[in-house]
Scaffold this active site. Structure first.
Site, mmCIF file in Angstrom:
data_model
loop_
_atom_site.group_PDB
_atom_site.id
_atom_site.type_symbol
_atom_site.label_atom_id
_atom_site.label_comp_id
_atom_site.label_asym_id
_atom_site.label_seq_id
_atom_site.Cartn_x
_atom_site.Cartn_y
_atom_site.Cartn_z
ATOM 1 N N CYS A 77 29.790 25.920 -13.540
ATOM 2 C CA CYS A 77 29.991 24.682 -12.775
ATOM 3 C C CYS A 77 31.493 24.450 -12.547
ATOM 4 C CB CYS A 77 29.399 23.483 -13.504
ATOM 5 S SG CYS A 77 27.619 23.578 -13.765
ATOM 6 N N CYS A 111 29.514 23.159 -18.516
ATOM 7 C CA CYS A 111 29.017 24.381 -17.861
ATOM 8 C C CYS A 111 30.177 25.172 -17.239
ATOM 9 C CB CYS A 111 27.997 23.956 -16.802
ATOM 10 S SG CYS A 111 27.603 25.187 -15.568
#
Length: 118
Positions: free
Chosen positions: A48, A45
């Protein structure tokens, strides 16, 4: 002897994020600490990865215990908290879930949120 282990755990939690593996470990951390910020993330991600340095800074510089949960390794745990997208940050205060933030937020916003509970 238990006190030494507890103080070592305290030191670890104040300086760097704890990596959580499973519901029992998360429940244990939430039960032992007043304010816990849990970062549900995935290695693949992009947002993230952008949030990672912020999470590390908050772990080092605030009174909150910061924990990280890899949603790929802990799908059932993520599902039990209704995590549908990553990153999702869930804040616990006194053992209760009090906040949920989906997406990337700035360090100042997250710091202010933590300070409102500490």
């Amino acid at each position: 002897m238990t006190t030494d282990t507890a103080s070592e755990t305290e030191k670890a939690t104040t300086n760097e994020p704890l990596h959580i593996d499973g519901a029992d470990q998360l429940n244990d951390v939430v039960g032992k600490h007043d304010v816990v910020l849990v970062d549900f993330y995935a290695d693949w991600c992009g947002p993230c990865q952008m949030l990672e340095p912020v999470v590390k800074t908050l772990a080092a510089e605030t009174d909150a215990t910061v924990a990280k949960v890899d949603v790929d390794a802990n799908q059932q745990l993520a599902q039990s908290y209704g995590v549908r997208g990553v990153p999702t940050l869930i804040m616990f205060a006194d053992g209760e879930q009090v906040e949920e933030i989906v997406g990337v937020k700035g360090e100042a916003d997250l710091r202010a949120l933590i300070e409102s509970y500490t």
